[in-house]
Write a protein that holds these residues in place. Structure first.
Motif, PDB file in Angstrom:
ATOM      1  N   HIS A  72       0.803  -1.220   0.000  1.00  0.00           N
ATOM      2  CA  HIS A  72       0.000   0.000   0.000  1.00  0.00           C
ATOM      3  C   HIS A  72       0.839   1.275   0.000  1.00  0.00           C
ATOM      4  O   HIS A  72       0.331   2.347  -0.332  1.00  0.00           O
ATOM      5  CB  HIS A  72      -0.906   0.036   1.235  1.00  0.00           C
ATOM      6  CG  HIS A  72      -0.184   0.474   2.474  1.00  0.00           C
ATOM      7  ND1 HIS A  72       0.633  -0.379   3.194  1.00  0.00           N
ATOM      8  CD2 HIS A  72      -0.111   1.684   3.097  1.00  0.00           C
ATOM      9  CE1 HIS A  72       1.153   0.273   4.211  1.00  0.00           C
ATOM     10  NE2 HIS A  72       0.726   1.522   4.184  1.00  0.00           N
ATOM     11  N   ASP A  73       2.126   1.169   0.370  1.00  0.00           N
ATOM     12  CA  ASP A  73       2.975   2.349   0.515  1.00  0.00           C
ATOM     13  C   ASP A  73       3.720   2.610  -0.799  1.00  0.00           C
ATOM     14  O   ASP A  73       4.541   1.787  -1.211  1.00  0.00           O
ATOM     15  CB  ASP A  73       3.977   2.125   1.654  1.00  0.00           C
ATOM     16  CG  ASP A  73       4.816   3.356   1.945  1.00  0.00           C
ATOM     17  OD1 ASP A  73       5.569   3.788   1.052  1.00  0.00           O
ATOM     18  OD2 ASP A  73       4.730   3.867   3.072  1.00  0.00           O
ATOM     19  N   PRO A  74       3.460   3.732  -1.478  1.00  0.00           N
ATOM     20  CA  PRO A  74       4.075   3.955  -2.799  1.00  0.00           C
ATOM     21  C   PRO A  74       5.599   4.036  -2.765  1.00  0.00           C
ATOM     22  O   PRO A  74       6.269   3.522  -3.669  1.00  0.00           O
ATOM     23  CB  PRO A  74       3.446   5.269  -3.280  1.00  0.00           C
ATOM     24  CG  PRO A  74       2.919   5.929  -2.049  1.00  0.00           C
ATOM     25  CD  PRO A  74       2.544   4.838  -1.110  1.00  0.00           C
ATOM     26  N   PHE A  94       0.671  -2.777  -6.468  1.00  0.00           N
ATOM     27  CA  PHE A  94       0.408  -1.649  -5.579  1.00  0.00           C
ATOM     28  C   PHE A  94      -1.089  -1.425  -5.499  1.00  0.00           C
ATOM     29  O   PHE A  94      -1.797  -1.450  -6.515  1.00  0.00           O
ATOM     30  CB  PHE A  94       1.086  -0.376  -6.103  1.00  0.00           C
ATOM     31  CG  PHE A  94       0.689   0.855  -5.340  1.00  0.00           C
ATOM     32  CD1 PHE A  94       1.238   1.113  -4.096  1.00  0.00           C
ATOM     33  CD2 PHE A  94      -0.251   1.736  -5.866  1.00  0.00           C
ATOM     34  CE1 PHE A  94       0.863   2.241  -3.379  1.00  0.00           C
ATOM     35  CE2 PHE A  94      -0.625   2.865  -5.155  1.00  0.00           C
ATOM     36  CZ  PHE A  94      -0.063   3.115  -3.910  1.00  0.00           C
ATOM     37  N   THR A  96      -3.729   1.189  -3.217  1.00  0.00           N
ATOM     38  CA  THR A  96      -3.882   2.208  -2.182  1.00  0.00           C
ATOM     39  C   THR A  96      -4.963   1.827  -1.180  1.00  0.00           C
ATOM     40  O   THR A  96      -5.894   1.067  -1.495  1.00  0.00           O
ATOM     41  CB  THR A  96      -4.222   3.572  -2.813  1.00  0.00           C
ATOM     42  OG1 THR A  96      -4.326   4.547  -1.782  1.00  0.00           O
ATOM     43  CG2 THR A  96      -5.539   3.505  -3.576  1.00  0.00           C
ATOM     44  N   ARG A  98      -6.734   4.279   0.197  1.00  0.00           N
ATOM     45  CA  ARG A  98      -7.657   5.409   0.180  1.00  0.00           C
ATOM     46  C   ARG A  98      -8.959   5.056  -0.542  1.00  0.00           C
ATOM     47  O   ARG A  98      -8.941   4.531  -1.648  1.00  0.00           O
ATOM     48  CB  ARG A  98      -7.007   6.606  -0.500  1.00  0.00           C
ATOM     49  CG  ARG A  98      -5.777   7.118   0.243  1.00  0.00           C
ATOM     50  CD  ARG A  98      -5.066   8.184  -0.551  1.00  0.00           C
ATOM     51  NE  ARG A  98      -3.834   8.616   0.113  1.00  0.00           N
ATOM     52  CZ  ARG A  98      -2.919   9.369  -0.443  1.00  0.00           C
ATOM     53  NH1 ARG A  98      -3.080   9.790  -1.685  1.00  0.00           N
ATOM     54  NH2 ARG A  98      -1.830   9.715   0.218  1.00  0.00           N
ATOM     55  N   SER A 105     -11.686   0.044  -0.414  1.00  0.00           N
ATOM     56  CA  SER A 105     -10.320   0.386  -0.798  1.00  0.00           C
ATOM     57  C   SER A 105      -9.802  -0.594  -1.846  1.00  0.00           C
ATOM     58  O   SER A 105     -10.119  -1.788  -1.808  1.00  0.00           O
ATOM     59  CB  SER A 105      -9.404   0.354   0.424  1.00  0.00           C
ATOM     60  OG  SER A 105      -9.135  -0.970   0.825  1.00  0.00           O
ATOM     61  N   TYR A 107      -7.060  -1.861  -1.983  1.00  0.00           N
ATOM     62  CA  TYR A 107      -6.276  -2.866  -1.244  1.00  0.00           C
ATOM     63  C   TYR A 107      -7.109  -4.111  -0.966  1.00  0.00           C
ATOM     64  O   TYR A 107      -6.671  -5.237  -1.207  1.00  0.00           O
ATOM     65  CB  TYR A 107      -5.816  -2.216   0.061  1.00  0.00           C
ATOM     66  CG  TYR A 107      -4.754  -2.941   0.855  1.00  0.00           C
ATOM     67  CD1 TYR A 107      -3.419  -2.913   0.463  1.00  0.00           C
ATOM     68  CD2 TYR A 107      -5.084  -3.603   2.037  1.00  0.00           C
ATOM     69  CE1 TYR A 107      -2.441  -3.526   1.222  1.00  0.00           C
ATOM     70  CE2 TYR A 107      -4.099  -4.220   2.799  1.00  0.00           C
ATOM     71  CZ  TYR A 107      -2.787  -4.180   2.391  1.00  0.00           C
ATOM     72  OH  TYR A 107      -1.807  -4.785   3.151  1.00  0.00           O
TER      73      TYR A 107
END
Length: 203
Positions: A72-74, A94, A96, A98, A105, A107
């Motif tokens: 989730h962390d770019p 990837f 997010t 959000r 989400s 994710y």
């Protein structure tokens, strides 16, 4: 009277863990007992689904057929992408966090879109661990393994470590997961600082 948190044994275990990680820079951030078990348990034709990438991604990729890893962390995703590019069997994605609501989400949507019973191992070491656990166990084949890292933070246990002692009562979702996995074989492993829980789906 509240139990002591920063005890001498706990401080000793923190130093021992730091030394272990320093001496083994390529091992996953799991307990040593969990790593030893996985070294002998993971098979070359296994498919692994991982939420939360890191050392474990490359370590697993060198041992199994496929690792689908979700991050989730770019910034971390960009950093790890370079390191993982040497592995042809890593599907690094990837997604997010959000969204208007947590369950919408990308994710979690990525997880929900995965076919049922299509993976042998789920390594749950990222964000939204309860939701990943509740929705991810159906993605495991019979006999599959759910690895919940830092389990002492979320589930009832008898470990005498700070994160376990401070742990709040499990939320409704965790209670539901406990009920759904009541018949699963479960093995708690701990290094005196954190815990990794191995949960085996019945065949």
């Amino acid at each position: 009277m509240k139990p002591a948190i920063w005890t001498a044994p706990y401080l000793f275990n923190r130093v021992r863990l730091a030394w272990f990680e320093y001496r083994n820079p390529n091992l996953p951030w799991l307990t040593a007992d969990a790593i030893r078990f996985l070294e002998s348990w993971i098979k070359s034709n296994d498919r692994v689904l991982e939420f939360g990438s890191g050392r474990s991604t490359a370590w697993l990729a060198s041992r199994c057929q496929l690792v689908t890893s979700v991050e989730h962390d770019p910034a971390w995703f960009d950093s790890m992408s370079n390191k993982l590019s040497v592995f042809e069997n890593v599907d690094y994605q990837f997604a997010t966090l959000r969204s208007p609501t947590e369950l919408e989400s990308p994710y979690l949507k990525l997880l929900m879109d995965i076919p049922e019973q299509s993976y042998d191992v789920l390594l749950n070491d990222g964000r939204l661990r309860c939701q990943v656990a509740c929705k991810g166990i159906s993605k495991l084949r019979p006999g599959g393994l759910h690895i919940l890292d830092n389990a002492e933070r979320y589930l009832p246990n008898d470990l005498k470590i700070p994160a376990s002692i401070r742990r709040a009562e499990p939320t409704a979702d965790w209670v539901r997961l406990i009920a759904e996995t009541r018949d699963w074989r479960q093995v708690w492993t701990s290094n005196g600082v954190t815990a990794t829980l191995l949960m085996f789906k019945p065949c």
